[in-house]
Enzyme design. Structure first.
Site, short mmCIF file in Angstrom:
data_model
loop_
_atom_site.label_atom_id
_atom_site.label_comp_id
_atom_site.label_asym_id
_atom_site.label_seq_id
_atom_site.Cartn_x
_atom_site.Cartn_y
_atom_site.Cartn_z
CB THR A 1 -0.90 0.08 1.25
OG1 THR A 1 -0.10 0.40 2.39
CG2 THR A 1 -1.63 -1.22 1.49
CG ASP A 2 1.27 5.89 -1.13
OD1 ASP A 2 2.19 6.09 -0.32
OD2 ASP A 2 1.11 6.57 -2.16
CE1 TYR A 3 5.12 7.21 5.83
CE2 TYR A 3 3.12 7.25 7.14
CZ TYR A 3 4.50 7.36 7.05
OH TYR A 3 5.25 7.61 8.17
CB THR A 4 -1.53 5.47 6.81
OG1 THR A 4 -1.66 6.71 6.10
CG2 THR A 4 -0.35 5.54 7.75
#
Length: 769
Positions: free
Chosen positions: A293-296
């Site tokens: 995933t991208d950040y969070t």
């Protein structure tokens, strides 16, 4: 994002060879079987908790690239609950964490280390939009190869690049991070970047390679209103024809990993989108790597309205996400979801296997310390050869947008008034997402000009702040803007600049955006020059002195007054570590500019999104001024300020009419297109010859023009060359309403020229079976 560069290490010699072009490797059955046996054996020993741990990617180290930093990392590494780490680099830091995993966890599974290496690691190259403007695939590949050499020497296994999102709206800040608006060019750039990072044959066991991460999957560049993280909504037909090609090209080139995008796509956020991650990426495209995933992005699914933390963790895993960046939702909730049946053991095992296979392909199980060497770092980072390459590639990226009366190149004698808020800024020239780059080692425009022309009198005045809107300044400064704001009034600063200009032979105004105004979370609703920079330019123009604009920016800007009144305009983007030297090379004519823009420049922001490969309407405007009921604006033209593919040279080029090998071809035949290009000016120079195609009649409406080929060619003054393009059968195909990739019989136009607007045309027919 706030970035705190480390102190630079020593320079050394030896330049690693650039990667040779390669195709996606075909693993042998024996190689696949050996990897399978190893991973099978390891997974048989793993507890459910340890398998979940491999799905956990944490942030530790020198950078904060998002709103959360991971907690309890050391304890989780010891428990085997961390699969990878990002934002940590240098041999010392990497070894410390790797030793913890290898010596103190039960199964001694090595960590994987990733980082945002976007346009260089320690040696910073032009931003990606600038790199693409070179139209030089070898140079683009070389930039990624050098970045891989440096990143791997600094302990990294994995880089979050290339970003291949098609972007047609200049308001979107991350347009700076990609190759622009065209799927064909974007595909070629994606392939070159993957080759550069992953090396010849995609052999990731080599110590000087890194695993690339394709991002952002998918359609992130089509965010509504050009606003970061915003919703995307489009038909499947448009996805396949206009947006997906660069992602697929990177997959076909063998990219090792993919990053999910933040945006909602037709009602389902990418990180929970099973059609996207499983049906399209894995089943249709046969992607064998892993998806992070991208950040969070997983906890953010709650704000999208998809459920509570436990529910969104299940949605992401079931969609085909393999690793959770920073959110730790997999770590917290996968065991619960297994117990409830919301996710299956098979889904967990598949995700864990893909992470372990990536580590196997990287050679981490064989030698987890192969990249962890202080001696290698010292001898690799910022070599003189790398700096020379950065200077050359920066020159190739620059685009001459205007040059009336041969104002450029400048003479190295006489006097220059160097004006503008970006003229002496080292921090800004390396741009946003400059990772481990140290701006203190970058070359400003002023430094470059003084070094190139010691006999030239250069007098500097700032003239304006880069911005004066307090809300913007506060937002920039809070997140690494690093701006230096002059407290004098605008009137005082402009008055001083005018006095300096009046005493000089020529004015060079360095204007544009600060590095923090583009990149992630840097959307702008007004894409004209910020602050009082335009007022400054108007005052400088009133002096009567020749006015040269040097633009520094990460997106197309709306520049109608500047285009009308400046004598010359040079687009330099954020050109990297060697920016000042490269800009001086172009301004003084030691290098003849050859770049061409890859994202359309509008006349006004109200035209956005604007792009060359649009479709006709049923009421197309054809230039009749008082023709009311047509698709047009009342207050500005439909046409852009500078069209896709546009760029001037210090010489001139003319194109002959293209000739075709046949007037009619069958569905399986290749058409050969020949065109003669002549350098009709007085200097040697490079030209990017571009070939476009138009399908005149289709079962669905077709674009007015589509790039299908290009060649960058050097021509001596007076020299002519006949260039040959081959249009293979696939070049005529498109995805119809049934998503079948097919060509349809009928008439076609071929257009060849130096940009998407100024072309010579020929026609041919595609016959039926």
């Amino acid at each position: 994002m706030k970035r705190i560069p480390l102190a630079s290490l020593l320079l050394a010699l030896a330049l690693a060879p650039a990667a040779q072009a390669q195709k996606k490797p075909v693993p042998t059955a024996a190689t696949d079987q050996k990897m399978k046996q190893y991973v099978d054996g390891l997974m048989a020993k793993m507890t459910t908790e340890e398998k979940i741990g491999q799905l956990n990617l944490v942030s530790v180290g020198f950078d904060v690239t998002g709103p959360v930093v991971s907690k309890d990392v050391d304890a989780n590494i010891r428990k085997g609950l961390v699969g990878g780490v990002f934002n940590t680099y240098t041999p010392v830091a990497v070894r410390k964490l790797q030793e913890m995993a290898l010596k103190e966890s039960r199964l001694h599974i090595p960590l994987m280390f990733g980082y945002d290496v976007i346009h260089g690691h320690r040696t910073i190259f032009p931003i990606a939009l600038g790199l693409s403007a070179s139209w030089d695939l070898k140079a683009i590949e070389q930039s990624a190869r050098i970045a891989a050499e440096e990143a791997s020497a600094d302990g990294l296994d994995w880089v979050f690049s290339p970003m291949v999102d098609i972007a047609r709206d200049a308001r979107w800040g991350r347009i700076s991070e990609g190759a622009g608006e065209d799927p064909y060019l974007g595909s070629r750039v994606a392939e070159a970047m993957v080759r550069g990072y992953q090396g010849p044959g995609n052999d990731l066991t080599q110590a000087n390679t890194v695993m690339a991460c394709l991002k952002h999957f998918a359609l992130y560049g089509a965010a509504e209103a050009g606003r970061e993280y915003n919703t995307t909504d489009m038909s499947r037909q448009r996805m396949y024809n206009e947006y997906l090609a660069p992602y697929q090209a990177a997959v076909d080139a063998g990219v090792g990993s993919v990053m999910s995008s933040f945006n909602d796509i037709n009602g389902t956020p990418a990180t929970a989108n099973k059609w996207l991650m499983t049906d399209l990426l894995r089943k249709q495209w046969d992607f064998k790597g892993f998806v992070v995933t991208d950040y969070t992005a997983i906890p953010e699914l709650m704000d999208h309205g998809l459920g509570n933390a436990e529910q969104v963790a299940a949605l992401a895993l079931n969609a085909g996400i393999d690793q959770d960046m920073v959110g730790e939702e997999f770590l917290k909730y996968t065991a619960l979801n297994l117990k409830s049946g919301a996710v299956s053991k098979a889904q967990l095992d598949a995700a864990c296997r893909r992470i372990l296979e990536a580590k196997y392909k990287l050679g981490l199980f064989t030698d987890p310390y192969r990249k962890v060497s202080a001696e290698r770092a010292t001898s690799t980072l910022m070599k003189p050869e790398y700096l020379a390459a950065a200077r050359d590639i920066a020159r190739k990226s620059m685009v001459l947008l205007k040059n009336d009366r041969n104002t450029l190149p400048l003479k190295k004698t006489g006097s220059v008034a160097l004006i503008g808020p970006l003229a002496n800024r080292q921090r800004d020239v390396i741009g946003s997402w400059s990772g481990a780059g140290d701006w203190k080692q970058a070359v400003s425009v002023e430094q470059g000009l003084r070094a190139a022309a010691p006999g030239l009198k250069i007098t500097y005045a700032q003239g304006a702040n880069v911005a004066d809107d307090q809300q913007m300044l506060d937002r920039l400064q809070a997140h690494g803007g690093e701006l230096e704001i002059d407290k004098r009034s605008s009137e005082e600063m402009i008055k001083e600049a005018v006095q300096v200009a009046q005493a000089a032979d020529v004015v060079v105004a360095v204007v544009g955006e600060s590095q923090g105004m583009t990149g992630e979370a840097a959307a702008r609703a007004d894409i004209s020059l910020p602050g009082q920079q335009l007022a400054l330019l108007k005052a400088l123009k009133a002096t009567g002195k020749p006015l040269v604009l040097v633009l520094m920016n990460g997106r197309p800007l709306a520049l109608p007054w500047e285009n009308q009144h400046a004598d010359a305009i040079l687009e330099t983007w954020f050109a990297g570590t060697q920016a000042g030297h490269a800009i001086a090379d172009v301004l003084f004519g030691d290098y003849n500019p050859s770049g061409k823009i890859t994202a359309t420049f509008p006349v006004a922001v109200g035209q956005e999104p604007i792009y060359y490969n649009h479709k006709n309407t049923g009421r197309p405007y054809v230039g009749v001024k008082l023709d009311k009921y047509k698709s047009r604006y009342l207050d500005v033209p439909n046409e852009p300020l500078y069209p896709f593919g546009f760029g001037l040279s210090y010489t001139t080029f003319t194109y002959g009419k293209p000739t075709l090998s046949k007037a009619s071809i069958g569905p399986a035949e290749t058409l050969t297109v020949s065109v003669t290009v002549q350098n009709t000016g007085s200097l040697d120079g490079e030209e990017v010859a571009q070939l476009y195609l138009r399908d005149m009649v289709g079962s669905i409406s077709r674009p007015v023009s589509e790039l299908k080929g290009f060649q960058k060619v050097m021509l001596k003054k007076g020299e002519s060359k006949t260039l040959t393009f081959r249009l293979a059968p696939d070049a005529l195909k498109f995805y119809n309403n049934d998503l079948k990739f097919a060509a349809e019989p009928g008439d076609f136009q071929v257009m060849v020229g130096g940009n998407s607007r100024d072309v010579q045309t020929a026609t041919f027919k595609l016959a039926a079976q």
